[in-house]
Design a protein around this motif. Structure first.
Motif, mmCIF file in Angstrom:
data_model
loop_
_atom_site.group_PDB
_atom_site.id
_atom_site.type_symbol
_atom_site.label_atom_id
_atom_site.label_comp_id
_atom_site.label_asym_id
_atom_site.label_seq_id
_atom_site.Cartn_x
_atom_site.Cartn_y
_atom_site.Cartn_z
ATOM 1 N N LEU A 185 -15.687 -2.966 -1.345
ATOM 2 C CA LEU A 185 -14.909 -3.516 -2.456
ATOM 3 C C LEU A 185 -14.746 -5.032 -2.310
ATOM 4 N N LYS A 186 -14.456 -5.481 -1.104
ATOM 5 C CA LYS A 186 -14.278 -6.935 -0.902
ATOM 6 C C LYS A 186 -15.569 -7.686 -1.204
ATOM 7 N N ARG B 135 -13.648 -0.249 2.275
ATOM 8 C CA ARG B 135 -12.851 -1.446 1.942
ATOM 9 C C ARG B 135 -13.740 -2.676 1.902
ATOM 10 N N HIS C 133 -11.041 2.653 -4.372
ATOM 11 C CA HIS C 133 -11.406 3.295 -3.098
ATOM 12 C C HIS C 133 -11.545 4.807 -3.276
ATOM 13 N N GLU D 3 -6.970 -1.215 -5.929
ATOM 14 C CA GLU D 3 -7.666 -0.770 -4.702
ATOM 15 C C GLU D 3 -7.620 0.742 -4.575
ATOM 16 N N THR E 90 -15.123 -3.908 -11.929
ATOM 17 C CA THR E 90 -15.310 -3.956 -10.476
ATOM 18 C C THR E 90 -15.958 -2.664 -9.979
ATOM 19 N N THR F 269 -10.447 -3.365 -13.425
ATOM 20 C CA THR F 269 -10.796 -2.288 -12.499
ATOM 21 C C THR F 269 -12.146 -1.681 -12.867
ATOM 22 N N LYS G 70 -2.830 -5.360 -7.394
ATOM 23 C CA LYS G 70 -3.911 -5.291 -6.405
ATOM 24 C C LYS G 70 -3.988 -3.919 -5.717
ATOM 25 N N ARG G 71 -2.852 -3.423 -5.287
ATOM 26 C CA ARG G 71 -2.862 -2.144 -4.551
ATOM 27 C C ARG G 71 -3.208 -0.977 -5.466
ATOM 28 N N PRO H 62 0.821 -1.220 0.000
ATOM 29 C CA PRO H 62 0.000 0.000 0.000
ATOM 30 C C PRO H 62 0.853 1.266 0.000
#
Ligand code: HEM
Length: 456
Positions: free
Chosen positions: A319-320, A316, A413, A409, A272, A269, A405-406, A96
């Motif tokens: 998103l999960k 968070r 986010h 995210e 999602t 992305t 992934k980061r 991150p």
């Protein structure tokens, strides 16, 4: 890209799981595949991986690269070659804190996204609706990931998208629209190609377009670094600058990695983000709780940066939960590198495994009330290594998991936070229920039309 992850439709896996159980063997042309749709067995396989796991047979990708004298990137490389590249790239975008430095750049893209929403909704009948939000989020994701990878802006969210970018999008669309055909590009034996030339030709044509685009942007960066050096200036920057200055990868390897990362980072992305917005619009009570958390911790007008995100556990969790219900890559692959005993069966070395996380994500054993969108279920489940988290592993797991992934995210986010600060999101009455469709990627099967109403 996605033939790596899933040899055939995940919906078929779900059906087969009901018929044959949690581990079964099926044939795909000359190859056989062992499918595993059980959380604990998936955990066992992934935890016993060696130092350079293999996802799938990459012969067709390798053949294209040999034909054009191109290098492999992280997705297509194997063995020592993959290890070398992964160990360079992981230092810069896997944690991150590595991607936190891109918050400012991503926020500039979000400002343009919001401007674009104002323009698009003013063209709608009710002054609020944006039809097919995925088109918009595709442009946002491409602009966002290019800001990070190429350290430059592409102009995807402008009224007139630059020609180079239009051509790239065409090559990308060709890669995906031809997905079913390109998937067979590798499966069709070479001797048959003169009789069925189209799949292989289209496969090469789309790769040519993707490589060309990356090369232009990498070369631009190289020139600008060179001119800074010529003037005795200090050179600072992000991932690409680091790669070009450190010379830990060759220029060809940099082209290949930039090409493969951009390919991997756009649709994933944007789909999602589209699903997350759809879920929030369909669940106004959840949206309200998330909004209140944002207002409480951040306020209405403060643009978030990466370090604000841990203060917003619900974002968070949204998103999960979105990725649990709609894992954009619905399955993953591994080729076993040693004999394994899984579920009481001996699986010989060299077997193609399909790890079916779309199926395990919907298992009631793993996720009570699995069909429901309940982000709160994630609030106390943060440790990725817990066995129960193997039920939903949308970014994969372990040393070969998603390196972006980061990045994904951060883009998702920050965009969700700012969209909720600005708008109340509602489903347009013109939207029919949208179901997922597998087209290699799990995509929205219909148009998601959204009303962006100003927050009072
Ligand atoms: C929501 C967005 C995304 C999802 C759900 C996703 C999912 C995945 C999955 C499931 C894998 C396979 C992991 C494994 O085999 O264990 C993967 C690999 C990969 N992803 Fe992503 N991804 C996303 C976004 C991105 C982005 C933004 C980038 C680039 C910046 C990216 C770059 C890659 C690359 C290069 C690999 C191959 C890694 C390797 O083989 O070492 N992905 N992704």
């Amino acid at each position: 890209m996605l033939q790596l992850f899933l040899p055939f439709s995940e919906l078929i896996y779900q059906k087969h799981t009901q018929e044959y159980g949690k581990i079964f063997k099926s044939h795909f042309g000359p190859q056989f595949v062992v499918s595993i749709a059980d959380r604990d067995m998936v955990a066992q396989v992934l935890r016993s991986e060696g130092r350079a796991p293999q996802r799938a047979n990459m012969e067709s990708w390798q053949e294209y690269r040999d034909l054009r004298g191109r290098a492999t990137g992280l997705i297509s490389a194997e063995g020592e070659q993959w290890l070398k590249m992964r160990s360079v790239l992981r230092q810069k975008i896997l944690k991150p804190k590595d991607v936190a430095i891109y918050s400012g750049g991503v926020n500039e893209v979000i400002t343009d996204l919001i401007k674009r929403i104002y323009t698009l909704r003013s063209q709608g009948e009710d002054g609020e609706t944006v039809t097919n939000v995925n088109n918009l989020f595709f442009k946002y994701s491409m602009e966002g990931v290019a800001t990070i990878l190429y350290e430059c802006r592409l102009g995807c969210l402008e009224n007139n998208v630059p020609q180079q970018t239009v051509e790239y999008i065409e090559a990308l669309e060709l890669m995906f629209s031809m997905f079913k055909t390109t998937m067979y590009a590798g499966a069709i034996p070479r001797w048959l190609r003169p009789f069925i030339p189209k799949p292989w030709r289209e496969f090469c044509r789309s790769w040519d377009g993707l490589f060309k685009f990356s090369q232009i942007h990498v070369d631009n960066k190289l020139k600008s670094i060179q001119s800074q050096l010529d003037q005795g200036e200090e050179v600072n920057g992000g991932l690409l600058t680091y790669l070009l200055v450190s010379k830990e990868l060759t220029l060809e390897e940099i082209y290949a990695n930039m090409t493969e990362m951009l390919l991997a980072g756009v649709d994933t992305t944007s789909f999602t983000l589209s699903w997350a917005i759809y879920m929030l619009a369909k669940h106004p009570e959840v949206q309200q709780r998330v909004y209140e958390e944002i207002i409480d911790k951040l306020g209405k007008d403060q643009a978030p940066v990466a370090r604000d995100v841990p203060k917003l556990p619900l974002i968070r969790a949204v998103l999960k939960e979105t990725l649990r219900l709609y894992p954009v890559l619905p399955g993953n692959g591994r080729v076993t590198q040693k004999d394994l005993i899984v579920g009481g069966y001996l699986i010989p070395k060299g077997t193609q495994l399909a790890l079916c996380h779309y199926t395990t994500s919907y298992s009631e054993e793993n996720f009570p009330m699995a069909n429901e969108f309940r982000p709160e279920r994630w609030l106390r489940k943060d440790n990725l290594d817990r066995v129960d988290n193997f039920g939903s592993i949308p970014f994969g797991y372990g040393i070969r998991s998603c390196i972006g992934k980061r990045v994904a995210e951060l883009e998702i986010h920050l965009a969700l936070i700012q969209l909720l600060q600005n708008f109340e999101i509602k489903i347009s009455p013109k939207t029919e229920p949208v179901h997922a469709k597998t087209h290699g990627l799990l995509t929205p099967g219909g148009s998601i039309n959204v009303r962006f109403s100003d927050r009072k």
